[in-house]
Scaffold this active site. Structure first.
Site, PDB file in Angstrom:
ATOM      1  N   HIS A  13       0.829  -1.209   0.000  1.00 32.61           N
ATOM      2  CA  HIS A  13       0.000   0.000   0.000  1.00 32.61           C
ATOM      3  C   HIS A  13       0.865   1.261   0.000  1.00 32.61           C
ATOM      4  O   HIS A  13       1.734   1.420   0.862  1.00 32.61           O
ATOM      5  CB  HIS A  13      -0.874  -0.042   1.257  1.00 32.61           C
ATOM      6  CG  HIS A  13      -1.913   1.024   1.332  1.00 32.61           C
ATOM      7  ND1 HIS A  13      -2.173   1.716   2.490  1.00 32.61           N
ATOM      8  CD2 HIS A  13      -2.785   1.500   0.413  1.00 32.61           C
ATOM      9  CE1 HIS A  13      -3.163   2.570   2.280  1.00 32.61           C
ATOM     10  NE2 HIS A  13      -3.557   2.466   1.028  1.00 32.61           N
ATOM     11  N   HIS A  55      -1.806  11.339  -2.233  1.00 28.52           N
ATOM     12  CA  HIS A  55      -3.069  10.790  -1.728  1.00 28.52           C
ATOM     13  C   HIS A  55      -4.113  11.876  -1.523  1.00 28.52           C
ATOM     14  O   HIS A  55      -5.245  11.772  -1.986  1.00 28.52           O
ATOM     15  CB  HIS A  55      -2.820  10.042  -0.413  1.00 28.52           C
ATOM     16  CG  HIS A  55      -4.058   9.426   0.164  1.00 28.52           C
ATOM     17  ND1 HIS A  55      -4.946  10.125   0.950  1.00 28.52           N
ATOM     18  CD2 HIS A  55      -4.580   8.186   0.040  1.00 28.52           C
ATOM     19  CE1 HIS A  55      -5.947   9.346   1.302  1.00 28.52           C
ATOM     20  NE2 HIS A  55      -5.756   8.151   0.764  1.00 28.52           N
TER      21      HIS A  55
HETATM   22  O1  G3P Z   1      -6.324   1.233  -3.249  1.00 32.59           O
HETATM   23  C1  G3P Z   1      -6.615   0.838  -1.963  1.00 32.59           C
HETATM   24  C2  G3P Z   1      -6.508   1.952  -0.953  1.00 32.59           C
HETATM   25  O2  G3P Z   1      -5.357   2.688  -1.212  1.00 32.59           O
HETATM   26  C3  G3P Z   1      -7.693   2.863  -0.978  1.00 32.59           C
HETATM   27  O3  G3P Z   1      -7.700   3.792   0.051  1.00 32.59           O
HETATM   28  O4  G3P Z   1      -7.353   6.037   0.968  1.00 32.59           O
HETATM   29  O5  G3P Z   1      -5.521   4.370   1.064  1.00 32.59           O
HETATM   30  O6  G3P Z   1      -6.151   5.399  -1.108  1.00 32.59           O
HETATM   31  P1  G3P Z   1      -6.628   4.954   0.245  1.00 32.59           P
HETATM   32 MG    MG Z   2      -4.820   4.336  -2.454  1.00 36.10          MG
END
Ligand code: G3P
Ligand code: MG
Length: 244
Positions: A13, A55
């Site tokens: 992630h 993000h």
């Molecule tokens: O793509 C999965 C996850 O990254 C979605 O949530 O807020 O971490 O981008 P976020």
């Molecule tokens: Mg994400």
């Protein structure tokens, strides 16, 4: 009925979870050093329409700058420090462009899950432009990169711009019409918040021809349970404990 799934069971992630500044080349490097072979990261457009990794809609949390990312051109963004907020070890780390990150991953035979994260109001514009950039920057790779988004308009635009790139619809809740939403966008996968899934739901998705990703799973036992239920890929911050 289910398409081939060329992606690892574990996806890092934002590069390396919380162990490095999210969505930077340093994070991709650390993920790779921990043995990760696929990374998820968030992409939006600068003021001059360059796809960059970020993000949040604003640069405040993860850089030494301030204000909406969409109001800054690439020449301004590239001067910001995107590492100091995290820790001393990463001072001077820059915001990377999509171009830089995809080249970096290709050089290491890593795979990519590009999350299209449009700034507010730019869903269609971002979906089309980011998908087109991905198609061109990832051309002739053995395994396609995977596009995903919470934004259905963005995925719709991505489908028109680069129909050949596989798409996954991100959902943080269990919508009653989740399947229709995925089918409308001709998605290969559904990407659920791990809190909403159970074994029956995963079976239903597979029976409907959809692969299943879940985010963000940081507990090793929970990841094992989800994989035992048949989840195809787990997105995790725990890049040091969960290996592909
Ligand atoms: O793509 C999965 C996850 O990254 C979605 O949530 O807020 O971490 O981008 P976020
Ligand atoms: Mg994400």
């Amino acid at each position: 009925m289910l398409i081939d799934w060329p992606y690892p069971k574990i996806i890092a992630h934002r590069g390396a979870g919380k162990l490095a500044p999210e969505n930077t080349l340093a994070a991709m490097k650390l993920g790779f050093e921990f043995g990760q072979r696929m990374v998820e990261f968030d992409v939006k457009l600068s003021a001059d329409d360059l796809p960059v990794l970020m993000h949040d809609a604003s640069v405040d949390r993860t850089t030494n700058g301030s204000g909406p990312l969409r109001q800054l051109v690439w020449a301004q963004l590239v001067k910001l420090d995107a590492g100091a907020w995290h820790s001393q070890a990463f001072v001077g780390e820059a915001i990377p462009s999509l171009d830089q990150v995809l080249s970096y991953l290709q050089a290491r035979a890593m795979l990519a899950n590009v999350e299209i994260k449009p700034s507010p109001g730019l869903e269609t514009h971002s979906g089309g432009l980011i998908a087109r950039a991905c198609a061109s920057l990832w051309a002739n790779q053995k395994v396609d990169l995977l596009l995903s988004s919470f934004s259905e308009p963005a995925l719709h635009a991505a489908r028109i711009a680069a129909p050949q790139l596989p798409r996954a619809l991100l959902m943080d809740r269990l919508f009653p019409d989740w399947l229709a939403r995925c089918k409308r966008l001709d998605c290969v996968a559904v990407d659920w918040n791990e809190r909403v899934v159970n074994a029956a739901l995963i079976r239903d998705a597979h029976a409907a021809g959809l692969r299943v990703l879940v985010y963000t799973v940081n507990d090793v036992d929970r990841a094992q349970q989800l994989l035992a239920w048949g989840v195809d890929s787990v997105i995790t911050d725990a890049v040091d404990r969960l290996k592909p």
